[in-house]
Design a protein around this motif. Sequence first.
Motif, mmCIF file in Angstrom:
data_model
loop_
_atom_site.group_PDB
_atom_site.id
_atom_site.type_symbol
_atom_site.label_atom_id
_atom_site.label_comp_id
_atom_site.label_asym_id
_atom_site.label_seq_id
_atom_site.Cartn_x
_atom_site.Cartn_y
_atom_site.Cartn_z
ATOM 1 N N ARG A 199 1.656 14.281 4.559
ATOM 2 C CA ARG A 199 0.542 14.060 5.488
ATOM 3 C C ARG A 199 -0.569 13.227 4.851
ATOM 4 N NH1 ARG A 199 -1.021 16.111 10.301
ATOM 5 N NH2 ARG A 199 -3.246 15.950 10.780
ATOM 6 N N LYS A 200 -0.896 13.512 3.589
ATOM 7 C CA LYS A 200 -1.981 12.771 2.940
ATOM 8 C C LYS A 200 -1.643 11.283 2.847
ATOM 9 C CE LYS A 200 -2.546 12.588 -1.515
ATOM 10 N NZ LYS A 200 -2.805 12.918 -2.946
ATOM 11 N N THR A 201 -0.430 10.973 2.387
ATOM 12 C CA THR A 201 -0.028 9.563 2.275
ATOM 13 C C THR A 201 -0.015 8.894 3.641
ATOM 14 O OG1 THR A 201 1.269 9.973 0.288
ATOM 15 C CG2 THR A 201 1.848 8.017 1.560
ATOM 16 N N ALA A 202 0.491 9.594 4.644
ATOM 17 C CA ALA A 202 0.515 9.031 5.993
ATOM 18 C C ALA A 202 -0.903 8.720 6.472
ATOM 19 C CB ALA A 202 1.202 9.997 6.957
ATOM 20 N N ASN A 203 -1.840 9.624 6.181
ATOM 21 C CA ASN A 203 -3.226 9.385 6.572
ATOM 22 C C ASN A 203 -3.802 8.154 5.884
ATOM 23 O OD1 ASN A 203 -3.732 11.412 8.472
ATOM 24 N ND2 ASN A 203 -4.228 12.923 6.912
ATOM 25 N N VAL A 204 -3.496 7.980 4.598
ATOM 26 C CA VAL A 204 -3.978 6.801 3.874
ATOM 27 C C VAL A 204 -3.441 5.526 4.527
ATOM 28 C CG1 VAL A 204 -3.917 5.532 1.689
ATOM 29 C CG2 VAL A 204 -4.238 8.008 1.673
ATOM 30 N N LEU B 248 0.832 -1.206 0.000
ATOM 31 C CA LEU B 248 0.000 0.000 0.000
ATOM 32 C C LEU B 248 0.863 1.250 0.000
ATOM 33 C CD1 LEU B 248 -2.766 1.399 0.206
ATOM 34 C CD2 LEU B 248 -2.555 1.221 2.699
ATOM 35 N N LEU B 249 1.900 1.269 0.817
ATOM 36 C CA LEU B 249 2.798 2.424 0.871
ATOM 37 C C LEU B 249 3.398 2.719 -0.496
ATOM 38 C CD1 LEU B 249 4.441 4.583 2.397
ATOM 39 C CD2 LEU B 249 6.102 2.777 2.954
ATOM 40 N N ILE B 250 3.910 1.705 -1.157
ATOM 41 C CA ILE B 250 4.510 1.905 -2.477
ATOM 42 C C ILE B 250 3.467 2.376 -3.476
ATOM 43 C CG2 ILE B 250 5.726 0.779 -4.387
ATOM 44 C CD1 ILE B 250 7.334 1.246 -1.719
ATOM 45 N N ALA B 251 2.282 1.777 -3.437
ATOM 46 C CA ALA B 251 1.221 2.167 -4.365
ATOM 47 C C ALA B 251 0.801 3.617 -4.167
ATOM 48 C CB ALA B 251 0.020 1.241 -4.200
ATOM 49 N N VAL B 252 0.721 4.052 -2.912
ATOM 50 C CA VAL B 252 0.306 5.434 -2.650
ATOM 51 C C VAL B 252 1.387 6.412 -3.079
ATOM 52 C CG1 VAL B 252 -0.454 7.080 -0.903
ATOM 53 C CG2 VAL B 252 -1.235 4.728 -0.786
ATOM 54 N N ILE B 253 2.648 6.075 -2.866
ATOM 55 C CA ILE B 253 3.738 6.932 -3.357
ATOM 56 C C ILE B 253 3.647 7.065 -4.871
ATOM 57 C CG2 ILE B 253 6.240 7.109 -3.651
ATOM 58 C CD1 ILE B 253 6.547 5.832 -0.884
ATOM 59 N N LEU B 254 3.363 5.969 -5.546
ATOM 60 C CA LEU B 254 3.250 5.989 -7.003
ATOM 61 C C LEU B 254 2.019 6.752 -7.485
ATOM 62 C CD1 LEU B 254 4.207 2.288 -7.847
ATOM 63 C CD2 LEU B 254 5.577 4.324 -8.304
ATOM 64 N N SER B 255 1.006 6.862 -6.648
ATOM 65 C CA SER B 255 -0.273 7.419 -7.084
ATOM 66 C C SER B 255 -0.295 8.940 -7.197
ATOM 67 C CB SER B 255 -1.392 6.966 -6.143
ATOM 68 O OG SER B 255 -1.298 7.613 -4.890
#
Length: 212
Positions: free
Chosen positions: A119-124, A32-39
Amino acid sequence: MNSAQIHEAFTRFQTACPKPTTELRCLSPFELLIAVILSAQATDKKVNEATARLFPLANTPQTILDLGEAGLKDHIKTIGLYNTKAANIRRTCALLLERHGGEVPRDRVALEALPGVGRKTANVILNTAFGEPTIAVDTHIFRVANRTGLAPGRTVREVEEGLLTATPEEFRQDAHHWLILHGRYVCTARKPRCPECPIHDLCAYPHKTEVN
């Protein structure tokens, strides 16, 4: 919206979609972390296409580092800003191994210390991977919160704090997913699909579209 309208709005979202979740395909907090960074500035569809190639070969910090910089880029080159994202992902993997035993931390400060994580990625991550009642405000949620009158704000942080205050506790865990899906498929930017909206009668938007 007043508090009674907000409660009714989330009740309707829950009825329509009892168990919402991310549209990013992932099987672990790290994926999930990698996917959100990519998003960032990329669609979930494009990210899912890239991770479908990447994750079967590398879905841990060490295996991604083992791919090498060129190998990682080859798997994500269809995504915008892939050079920067590859660098951030590799640095993040190194820090996860160095500081957290290769695991994704369940801590906002530690998450935001990772390259490519704001902050947004951390919240996700905190919400989707660890079940914390956070609300990550992206462009869709920012638009929905302001347009509907759910939690108006001039900045992303204002909207986030407004949503956390306005959203009844019973709905806070899933609010992020309901709002992003609503903004993505119903309350769209150019022409909201108001006739199909489950909260049409509660929404404060003065320029509602009509049935064609």
